[in-house]
Design an enzyme around this catalytic site. Structure first.
Site, short mmCIF file in Angstrom:
data_model
loop_
_atom_site.label_atom_id
_atom_site.label_comp_id
_atom_site.label_asym_id
_atom_site.label_seq_id
_atom_site.Cartn_x
_atom_site.Cartn_y
_atom_site.Cartn_z
N ASP A 11 0.82 -1.09 0.09
CA ASP A 11 -0.08 -0.03 -0.13
C ASP A 11 0.86 1.39 0.06
OD1 ASP A 11 -2.50 1.68 0.50
OD2 ASP A 11 -1.74 2.02 2.49
N ASP A 13 -0.32 5.21 0.74
CA ASP A 13 -0.64 6.08 1.77
C ASP A 13 -0.75 5.47 3.25
OD1 ASP A 13 -1.10 8.79 0.51
OD2 ASP A 13 -2.26 7.15 -0.67
N LYS A 153 -8.68 -4.78 -3.76
CA LYS A 153 -7.24 -4.92 -4.09
C LYS A 153 -6.55 -6.40 -4.25
CE LYS A 153 -5.34 -0.67 -1.88
NZ LYS A 153 -4.09 -0.21 -0.84
N ASP A 176 -2.22 -0.73 5.59
CA ASP A 176 -2.65 0.13 7.10
C ASP A 176 -4.21 0.55 7.04
OD1 ASP A 176 -2.88 2.22 4.85
OD2 ASP A 176 -2.98 3.62 6.59
N ASP A 180 -7.13 -2.63 2.27
CA ASP A 180 -5.84 -3.92 2.40
C ASP A 180 -6.40 -5.19 2.67
OD1 ASP A 180 -4.12 -1.83 1.39
OD2 ASP A 180 -3.91 -1.08 3.47
#
Length: 224
Positions: A11, A13, A153, A176, A180
């Site tokens: 990931d 950000d 994802k 995070d 995810d």
């Protein structure tokens, strides 16, 4: 790729950044030297991770728009329905809704399979219109994404693995956020950084002590 260096799905950000949201400069030391494929996975529009790969000097392998757009080995695939998302947002705005972005909407300017609204937007109306169009709204904590159901994802990671002729369980993933979780479920090993939300922490195999890229760096160090 060496036998003991796993491919990564990272990931961006909150994972490759610092607490202020800026890209951690150490990423330019870690990622270009990684001796296996590195997938950048984000909820942002397609050009963002592609550009980042360019500046890292790594092969552009990305999962964008929460799985809606995938690039691997020079092949681009689309998992979502952009026309339906655009029609739903038009209806949302006709009923008085506002995506609540600045005049120049950099969040959606280059999106291809979904549209995002600021978390200050009318969530109830946004979800209601999405349901009418057979779409779902995904809250990443940063924005509300209106998208094709089932596009995540994790779907993107499977598509990348298939294109690279790699078992998705060979990947190590770090993230995070709730977006995810599906990637954690597909990969062989999953890590949540300390600043992760509750959903990501619950789904990850391991929660590391460091936050933001400090946590990610500790995972990469342990794998090398």
């Amino acid at each position: 790729m060496t036998a003991d260096t796993p491919p990564l799905a990272l990931d961006i950000d909150g994972t490759l950044t610092d607490g202020s949201g800026r890209l951690d400069p150490r990423t330019f030391e870690y990622l270009p030297e990684w001796d296996a494929p590195v997938v950048l996975a984000t909820g942002k529009a397609f050009p963002y991770p592609v550009s980042l790969c360019h500046y890292f000097g790594i092969d552009p392998t990305v999962i964008a728009e929460n799985g809606g757009v995938v690039l691997a080995d020079g092949e681009v695939s689309y998992q979502g329905d952009p026309e339906r998302a655009a029609d739903a947002v038009a209806a949302f705005e006709e009923r008085g809704g506002d995506l609540e972005w600045p005049t120049f909407d950099a969040i959606n300017e280059w999106r291809e399979t979904e549209i995002a609204a600021n978390v200050s937007a009318d969530e109830e109306l946004f979800r209601s219109v999405a349901a009418e169009y057979g779409l779902e709204v995904f809250d990443t904590g940063y924005a509300y994404h209106i998208k094709t159901p089932g596009v995540e994802k994790g779907v993107g990671l499977r598509a990348v693995a298939d294109t690279l002729d790699t078992d998705p369980t060979e990947f190590v993933t770090v993230g995070d956020s709730v977006n995810d979780v599906s990637m954690f479920e597909v990969a062989g090993r999953s890590f949540a950084v300390e600043n992760a939300d509750d959903a990501a922490k619950a789904a990850a195999e391991t929660v590391v002590e460091g936050s933001y890229f400090d946590g990610t760096a500790s995972v990469l160090d342990s794998l090398r």
